[in-house]
Design a protein around this motif. Structure first.
Motif, PDB file in Angstrom:
ATOM      1  N   ASP A 141       0.823  -1.210   0.000  1.00 50.15           N
ATOM      2  CA  ASP A 141       0.000   0.000   0.000  1.00 50.15           C
ATOM      3  C   ASP A 141       0.860   1.265   0.000  1.00 50.15           C
ATOM      4  N   VAL A 142       2.043   1.204   0.612  1.00 48.55           N
ATOM      5  CA  VAL A 142       2.965   2.346   0.580  1.00 48.55           C
ATOM      6  C   VAL A 142       3.473   2.559  -0.843  1.00 48.55           C
ATOM      7  N   TYR A 143       3.804   1.467  -1.513  1.00 48.50           N
ATOM      8  CA  TYR A 143       4.259   1.547  -2.909  1.00 48.50           C
ATOM      9  C   TYR A 143       3.161   2.132  -3.792  1.00 48.50           C
ATOM     10  N   ASN A 144       1.932   1.649  -3.630  1.00 46.61           N
ATOM     11  CA  ASN A 144       0.823   2.137  -4.460  1.00 46.61           C
ATOM     12  C   ASN A 144       0.542   3.617  -4.228  1.00 46.61           C
ATOM     13  N   ALA A 145       0.667   4.055  -2.984  1.00 49.01           N
ATOM     14  CA  ALA A 145       0.319   5.438  -2.658  1.00 49.01           C
ATOM     15  C   ALA A 145       1.374   6.430  -3.125  1.00 49.01           C
ATOM     16  N   ASN A 146       2.640   6.038  -3.114  1.00 49.67           N
ATOM     17  CA  ASN A 146       3.720   7.017  -3.284  1.00 49.67           C
ATOM     18  C   ASN A 146       4.506   6.886  -4.584  1.00 49.67           C
ATOM     19  N   MET A 147       4.183   5.907  -5.419  1.00 49.21           N
ATOM     20  CA  MET A 147       4.945   5.674  -6.647  1.00 49.21           C
ATOM     21  C   MET A 147       4.076   5.955  -7.866  1.00 49.21           C
ATOM     22  N   ARG A 148       4.615   6.701  -8.840  1.00 49.40           N
ATOM     23  CA  ARG A 148       3.943   6.902 -10.120  1.00 49.40           C
ATOM     24  C   ARG A 148       4.971   6.758 -11.239  1.00 49.40           C
ATOM     25  N   VAL A 149       4.574   6.009 -12.278  1.00 49.62           N
ATOM     26  CA  VAL A 149       5.459   5.737 -13.404  1.00 49.62           C
ATOM     27  C   VAL A 149       4.759   6.179 -14.685  1.00 49.62           C
ATOM     28  N   PHE A 150       5.436   7.008 -15.477  1.00 49.47           N
ATOM     29  CA  PHE A 150       4.884   7.506 -16.738  1.00 49.47           C
ATOM     30  C   PHE A 150       5.450   6.676 -17.887  1.00 49.47           C
ATOM     31  N   THR A 151       4.553   6.156 -18.725  1.00 49.12           N
ATOM     32  CA  THR A 151       4.971   5.263 -19.800  1.00 49.12           C
ATOM     33  C   THR A 151       4.073   5.457 -21.015  1.00 49.12           C
ATOM     34  N   THR A 152       4.595   5.120 -22.184  1.00 48.63           N
ATOM     35  CA  THR A 152       3.779   5.199 -23.403  1.00 48.63           C
ATOM     36  C   THR A 152       3.065   3.886 -23.680  1.00 48.63           C
ATOM     37  N   ASP A 153       3.395   2.859 -22.921  1.00 48.44           N
ATOM     38  CA  ASP A 153       2.744   1.562 -23.097  1.00 48.44           C
ATOM     39  C   ASP A 153       1.527   1.468 -22.189  1.00 48.44           C
ATOM     40  N   LYS A 154       0.579   0.651 -22.611  1.00 42.92           N
ATOM     41  CA  LYS A 154      -0.573   0.393 -21.767  1.00 42.92           C
ATOM     42  C   LYS A 154      -0.165  -0.636 -20.722  1.00 42.92           C
ATOM     43  N   VAL A 155      -0.124  -0.202 -19.492  1.00 38.94           N
ATOM     44  CA  VAL A 155       0.367  -1.051 -18.408  1.00 38.94           C
ATOM     45  C   VAL A 155      -0.741  -1.225 -17.385  1.00 38.94           C
ATOM     46  N   ASP A 156      -1.028  -2.464 -17.070  1.00 42.10           N
ATOM     47  CA  ASP A 156      -2.068  -2.763 -16.092  1.00 42.10           C
ATOM     48  C   ASP A 156      -1.454  -2.781 -14.699  1.00 42.10           C
ATOM     49  N   ASP A 157      -1.220  -1.575 -14.171  1.00 41.52           N
ATOM     50  CA  ASP A 157      -0.626  -1.455 -12.845  1.00 41.52           C
ATOM     51  C   ASP A 157      -1.125  -0.158 -12.224  1.00 41.52           C
ATOM     52  N   PRO A 158      -1.508  -0.174 -10.952  1.00 39.84           N
ATOM     53  CA  PRO A 158      -2.086   1.028 -10.326  1.00 39.84           C
ATOM     54  C   PRO A 158      -1.177   2.248 -10.335  1.00 39.84           C
ATOM     55  N   VAL A 159       0.139   2.038 -10.402  1.00 40.70           N
ATOM     56  CA  VAL A 159       1.039   3.192 -10.325  1.00 40.70           C
ATOM     57  C   VAL A 159       1.377   3.751 -11.700  1.00 40.70           C
ATOM     58  N   ALA A 160       0.943   3.086 -12.781  1.00 41.81           N
ATOM     59  CA  ALA A 160       1.326   3.498 -14.137  1.00 41.81           C
ATOM     60  C   ALA A 160       0.364   4.545 -14.682  1.00 41.81           C
ATOM     61  N   ILE A 161       0.920   5.556 -15.350  1.00 43.77           N
ATOM     62  CA  ILE A 161       0.141   6.588 -16.029  1.00 43.77           C
ATOM     63  C   ILE A 161       0.588   6.608 -17.485  1.00 43.77           C
ATOM     64  N   LYS A 162      -0.360   6.372 -18.402  1.00 38.53           N
ATOM     65  CA  LYS A 162      -0.017   6.271 -19.817  1.00 38.53           C
ATOM     66  C   LYS A 162       0.034   7.649 -20.465  1.00 38.53           C
ATOM     67  N   PHE A 163       1.133   7.892 -21.183  1.00 36.44           N
ATOM     68  CA  PHE A 163       1.278   9.115 -21.960  1.00 36.44           C
ATOM     69  C   PHE A 163       0.792   8.876 -23.387  1.00 36.44           C
ATOM     70  N   SER A 164       0.260   9.932 -23.984  1.00 39.98           N
ATOM     71  CA  SER A 164      -0.274   9.837 -25.345  1.00 39.98           C
ATOM     72  C   SER A 164       0.707  10.323 -26.398  1.00 39.98           C
ATOM     73  N   LEU A 165       1.855  10.874 -25.952  1.00 41.48           N
ATOM     74  CA  LEU A 165       2.861  11.506 -26.813  1.00 41.48           C
ATOM     75  C   LEU A 165       2.372  12.834 -27.385  1.00 41.48           C
ATOM     76  N   ASN A 166       1.299  13.365 -26.814  1.00 41.46           N
ATOM     77  CA  ASN A 166       0.893  14.743 -27.081  1.00 41.46           C
ATOM     78  C   ASN A 166       1.513  15.599 -25.974  1.00 41.46           C
ATOM     79  N   PRO A 167       2.523  16.422 -26.289  1.00 42.08           N
ATOM     80  CA  PRO A 167       3.284  17.122 -25.244  1.00 42.08           C
ATOM     81  C   PRO A 167       2.417  17.921 -24.283  1.00 42.08           C
ATOM     82  N   THR A 168       1.433  18.642 -24.810  1.00 37.85           N
ATOM     83  CA  THR A 168       0.601  19.469 -23.934  1.00 37.85           C
ATOM     84  C   THR A 168      -0.243  18.606 -23.013  1.00 37.85           C
TER      85      THR A 168
END
Length: 508
Positions: free
Chosen positions: A317-344
């Motif tokens: 729960d500490v990992y889930n609350a405090n970790m965020r990972v930005f990626t261009t891949d679709k990742v099935d993980d609570p800490v992952a945030i998918k980027f669209s490659l649109n800079p804005t």
């Protein structure tokens, strides 16, 4: 400043090849190298390892015994042992060594009078150079017969690193010490030129004489222990964030100053595991102190593996609350945030995550793989990094950028960084050093002594035992050797035997 315990413990790591060799009952080991490569300290280290309850004799042809206290951290303890004796040929007429028979017969008489004999001769040339060239080969051949006949072990120091003498052919082992200058810093190397009957796993290793001991530096390996433990974080201060490593915190003067941009530059062929695990303690420390990590990882980031690894050392729960990972891949993980490659659009996602963490009062470590960020932002990457650096400086967060080898942007990133560290490797050993601020070379060794990953930084540059920098530094204990009265023309080997006999009678 990193503190190094002088002579801590009687055992220091040795290469496994050398350790196997030292178990032999009869042995001739040559230690070779140019002046200043550490031969005397190496010979004393080997003597400390090889000594038994039998008789040990150290003969120096280059120095008096009381001067050796500055050569090895354990010298005072060794000199206090009843069965260890130190002598110097400088007190005797060297012309007695001109006669080859005197050298061979003298060594035979000496070794025959000793119990389980161990002799260190530093250096062999101090005696052998007096022997006429035409007789020297016979002396060296006879020396091997003497060692085998008496079951003795002998360490010979040689000033000549080339290996073309009779002794080189007859010796069981030849160790050659080297020193190199890299980026204006000295690195010492131990070469196994010969190990009879022992497979040479690796031709060379790094070693250090820091703290007055010879310590070899293990090649990088990262193996998890059978049982892991929860990571115990180090405290942050009002001015610095801890890296989770006491040694790295000390190297940086108390940790990373809040508001800093840190560049970790990878140079050379550093194993991939080394590149990703070196920032590991800082990541764990941020998460475990309820602060946040926002990461742009390498393109080969594996979220499942990262989660499984991190949650061995902290609650999920500490990992889930405090970790965020930005990626261009679709990742099935609570800490992952998918980027669209649109800079804005992507910057808005990044800023929203950042603002949410700041609203919770967290200090944020923004960890970025430079090649990944460049792929995201293209030509606008430096504007993005400068924006993040400015935001980190204002809000007292940390921006940390990891640059793989040969990236064109590395120097530009170095220009906006307050801290610039370099991670490289030589002969398999990881080396960490600071460009800004400038530091010496340190070997980086992983440990799992407490069940979670920790770093030990081992100085590669020598730390003097003389304590000349001030009275607050520990000075080596003084060693006093009893006076040995003899005529200059006294037979050296006879004098050594007489001294040994007197010592044994006194101990009886």
């Amino acid at each position: 400043m990193l503190k190094l315990e002088r002579g801590a413990g009687s055992e220091m790591p040795l290469p496994p090849e050398l350790q196997k060799l030292l178990d032999r009952k009869s042995l001739l080991l040559l230690v070779k190298g140019e002046t200043g490569t550490g031969k005397t300290t190496a010979a004393l280290e080997l003597m400390a390892r090889l000594r038994t309850s039998g008789d040990t004799v150290h003969i120096s042809t280059r120095s008096y015994p009381d001067k050796l206290v500055f050569q090895h951290a354990l010298f005072s303890k060794l000199a206090a042992q009843k069965n260890i004796h130190f002598f110097s040929t400088l007190e005797f007429d060297p012309t007695q060594f001109v006669v080859a028979h005197n050298v061979v017969s003298g060594l035979l008489r000496l070794l025959s009078s000793m119990d389980n004999p161990l002799v260190v001769l530093d250096s062999w040339e101090g005696i052998a150079d007096y022997v006429p060239p035409e007789a020297r080969m016979k002396v060296e051949q006879s020396l091997m017969a003497v060692l085998e006949g008496t079951g003795a072990r002998m360490v010979l120091v040689s000033e000549h690193p080339e290996t073309n003498s009779t002794l080189d052919q007859l010796a069981e082992a030849i160790l050659v010490l080297h020193q190199r200058v890299i980026d204006d810093r000295r690195v010492r190397e131990l070469e196994f030129r010969k190990l009879r009957g022992v497979p040479i796993r690796q031709e060379r290793y790094l070693f250090t004489l820091a703290g007055g001991r010879l310590r070899y530096l293990e090649p990088f390996a990262f193996t998890l222990p059978e049982r892991t433990s929860m990571f115990r974080p180090l405290e942050n201060t009002s001015t610095h964030m801890s890296t989770g490593s006491r040694d790295i915190d000390a190297l940086l003067g108390g940790g990373v100053p809040r508001g800093s941009t840190v560049l970790l530059e990878i140079r050379g062929d550093v194993p991939f595991e080394g590149q990703i695990y070196v920032p590991l303690t800082a990541l764990l420390n941020f998460l475990a102190t309820n602060n946040a990590v926002m990461a742009f990882p390498y393109s080969d980031y594996d979220p499942t593996r990262a989660r499984l690894f991190a949650t061995q050392f902290m609650p999920e729960d500490v990992y889930n609350a405090n970790m965020r990972v930005f990626t261009t891949d679709k990742v099935d993980d609570p800490v992952a945030i998918k980027f669209s490659l649109n800079p804005t659009e992507d910057f808005d996602k990044w800023l929203g995550t950042y603002s949410a963490y700041k609203a919770e009062g967290k200090t944020i470590w923004m960890l970025m793989a430079l090649d990944t960020v460049e792929n995201f932002y293209g030509q606008g990457v430096m504007n993005f990094l400068a924006t993040v650096a400015s935001r980190a400086a204002v809000n007292k967060d940390i921006q940390s950028i990891v640059a793989r080898p040969n990236l064109q942007l590395t120097q530009k990133v170095a220009n906006i960084s307050q801290i610039h560290l370099v991670l490289s490797q030589r002969w398999g050993t990881l080396i960490l050093y600071g460009v800004k601020p400038r530091t010496g070379f340190y070997a980086l060794q992983f440990t799992f002594g407490h069940g979670y990953p920790e770093f030990e930084l081992i100085p590669l540059e020598d730390i003097s035992l003389a304590g000349e920098a001030g009275p607050e530094k520990e000075r080596p204990p003084s060693v006093t050797f009893p006076g040995r009265r003899h005529e200059v023309r006294t037979d050296f080997f006879e004098a050594v035997m007489n001294s040994l006999n007197r010592s044994k009678k006194g101990a009886a």
